[in-house]
Design an enzyme around this catalytic site. Structure first.
Site, PDB file in Angstrom:
ATOM      1  N   GLU A 122      -4.042  -8.049  -8.459  1.00 44.21           N
ATOM      2  CA  GLU A 122      -4.305  -9.226  -7.639  1.00 44.21           C
ATOM      3  C   GLU A 122      -4.261 -10.477  -8.513  1.00 44.21           C
ATOM      4  O   GLU A 122      -4.373 -10.402  -9.744  1.00 44.21           O
ATOM      5  CB  GLU A 122      -5.678  -9.082  -6.967  1.00 44.21           C
ATOM      6  CG  GLU A 122      -6.084 -10.205  -6.022  1.00 44.21           C
ATOM      7  CD  GLU A 122      -5.112 -10.446  -4.873  1.00 44.21           C
ATOM      8  OE1 GLU A 122      -4.032 -11.012  -5.152  1.00 44.21           O
ATOM      9  OE2 GLU A 122      -5.444 -10.100  -3.719  1.00 44.21           O
ATOM     10  N   HIS A 124      -5.909  -1.664  -0.830  1.00 44.58           N
ATOM     11  CA  HIS A 124      -7.029  -0.788  -1.199  1.00 44.58           C
ATOM     12  C   HIS A 124      -8.112  -0.791  -0.119  1.00 44.58           C
ATOM     13  O   HIS A 124      -8.187  -1.692   0.725  1.00 44.58           O
ATOM     14  CB  HIS A 124      -7.634  -1.252  -2.524  1.00 44.58           C
ATOM     15  CG  HIS A 124      -8.154  -2.656  -2.463  1.00 44.58           C
ATOM     16  ND1 HIS A 124      -9.378  -2.982  -1.919  1.00 44.58           N
ATOM     17  CD2 HIS A 124      -7.596  -3.832  -2.849  1.00 44.58           C
ATOM     18  CE1 HIS A 124      -9.567  -4.291  -1.986  1.00 44.58           C
ATOM     19  NE2 HIS A 124      -8.487  -4.835  -2.548  1.00 44.58           N
TER      20      HIS A 124
END
Length: 443
Positions: free
Chosen positions: A323, A247
């Site tokens: 994550e 990202h």
């Protein structure tokens, strides 16, 4: 043509005398990864440079059509004549050129092919193939793919691998299968170190890729069935390719703070939005992404949506791509964690089984989760190119597993915000890392 496969064809031809002994070379490349998908070369006898160049173009376009008749193809050549004539800007006057240009024009629909001139130093792969073909002609032979060294590709080793017992993409098991196949073919026990070393040398130095990216299989030994034929290895088909996008930046990224699943779920910063836009443009130019899958965290969904809007695709959210949870370390810098939780941090650095302070997720647990996610996505997207918009740890784990590297390799990779990496997964369980931490689109 967003949904079409995209290829780059680089072609060249040469004549030693013009006219004189001539040959051509052509290569089909995946623009997203740079992978060699096919090579063609041939000695054509006495001809001019221009005839050889056209024959190289024809061979390259035919190879692209064999791979995918619907492909959108960008042809790159260092022949100004061929590029300008095929683009329709120069008239074709020479009688030898007209039938060749007509043949080239009929191979794929005109709307699917564009032409670009490149300087000779950027056309070295095709030039090398053409010279290999002319060298073979000088010896009274034809060019053989197995003798080519124009683009040695270590991933060709997968041609010899039997299906490994482990999940797809665990390279240690794939490499073991390669060694076992080589040892079986030679009648030597798989545990013999000398055979393993010789096998690796043979795979990566003496034999180049074939036209399909494969290497010749060894001659059958006594352990093989009588019906086994020497020559080509098994065709593994089109791999599933995961393009791994970290990202864009959040407010925490430049400060290098732990930012996982257990924190504040920050949005993209202004810089992160600009990065997402830049990577969207780069992926649109490459044109190979067919599906977009994102972590559920906001920074990934925003990055994925920027790409999806540019490519005209939808975003699927996959929980398994989140994550790791960094527990009590969320929002802290490495230095702050070292001050407050020195023993826990050291344990975490020493063992993948250790979790961050306060109930975070260990790398061992994350690897189980991400492996399962990988296998699920591979089953759903066989043979396709999928963009996974995710985080540092999932990308590193996928790369580590593909390489067969130890857990400590996670601490030896750099992944910048909005960087691209790529792994291809084959039907025999082997994987090939094609790209790591590419940030060229941000410069």
């Amino acid at each position: 043509m967003h949904g079409h496969v995209r290829f780059v064809v680089e072609a060249d031809g040469g004549s030693r005398g013009n006219p004189g002994p001539a040959g051509y070379g052509a290569v089909v490349l995946d623009p997203a990864t740079g992978e060699t998908l096919a090579e063609r070369a041939e000695y054509i006898g006495v001809a001019t440079n221009n005839v050889a160049e056209y024959k190289g173009l024809i061979a390259g376009l035919k190879a692209a059509r064999e791979l995918s008749p619907d492909a959108v193809v960008q042809v790159r050549m260092d022949s100004k004549l061929v590029v300008e004539q095929m683009s329709g800007r120069w008239k074709i006057k020479h009688p030898d050129m007209k039938p060749l240009a007509a043949e080239a024009a009929k191979i794929l629909p005109r709307a699917q092919v564009t032409y670009e001139w490149i300087p000779r130093e950027r056309n070295k792969h095709a030039d090398r193939l053409a010279n290999e073909a002319m060298d073979a002609g000088k010896r009274g032979e034809q060019w053989e793919p197995s003798a080519s060294s124009a683009a040695l590709d270590a991933s060709a080793a997968r041609a010899l691998a039997a299906p490994p017992a482990g999940p797809p993409g665990d390279a240690a098991k794939g490499a073991a299968a390669v060694r076992a196949a080589l040892a079986t073919a030679s009648g030597t026990p798989a545990t013999a170190p000398a055979r393993e070393e010789a096998g690796a040398d043979t795979l990566f130095t003496e034999q180049g890729p074939t036209a399909s990216g494969r290497i010749p299989a060894p001659a059958p030994g006594p352990a093989q069935a009588p019906s086994a034929t020497p020559g080509w290895g098994p065709d593994m088909g089109t791999p599933a390719t995961f393009v791994l996008l970290r990202h864009g930046e959040t407010a925490l990224t430049p400060q290098k703070r732990f930012s996982g699943s257990g924190g504040t779920d920050p949005e993209l910063s202004g810089a992160g939005r600009r990065q997402a836009s830049a990577v969207a443009e780069a992926l649109a130019a490459r044109g190979t992404v067919q599906t977009i899958v994102s972590s559920p965290l906001r920074r990934c969904r925003e990055t994925a949506q920027a790409v999806a809007d540019r490519l005209g695709l939808a975003v699927t959210v996959e929980e398994g791509l989140r994550e790791v949870d960094f527990g009590a370390w969320e929002g802290l810098t490495f230095g702050e964690v070292r001050e407050r939780f020195p023993d826990d941090l050291q344990a975490w650095l020493d063992s993948p089984k250790a979790a961050p302070t306060g109930g975070g997720e260990s790398f061992t647990a994350a690897t189980r989760r991400i492996s399962a996610t990988r296998d699920r996505l591979l089953a759903a997207h066989a043979g396709r190119t999928v963009l996974l918009v995710t985080h540092v740890t999932p990308v590193k784990i996928l790369v580590r597993l593909a390489l067969g590297a130890p857990p400590e390799a996670l601490f030896k990779m750099e992944l910048s915000a909005a960087s691209l990496s790529a792994v291809a997964y084959y039907a025999d369980g082997n994987a090939s890392v094609r790209l790591l931490n590419d940030t060229s689109h941000l410069r």
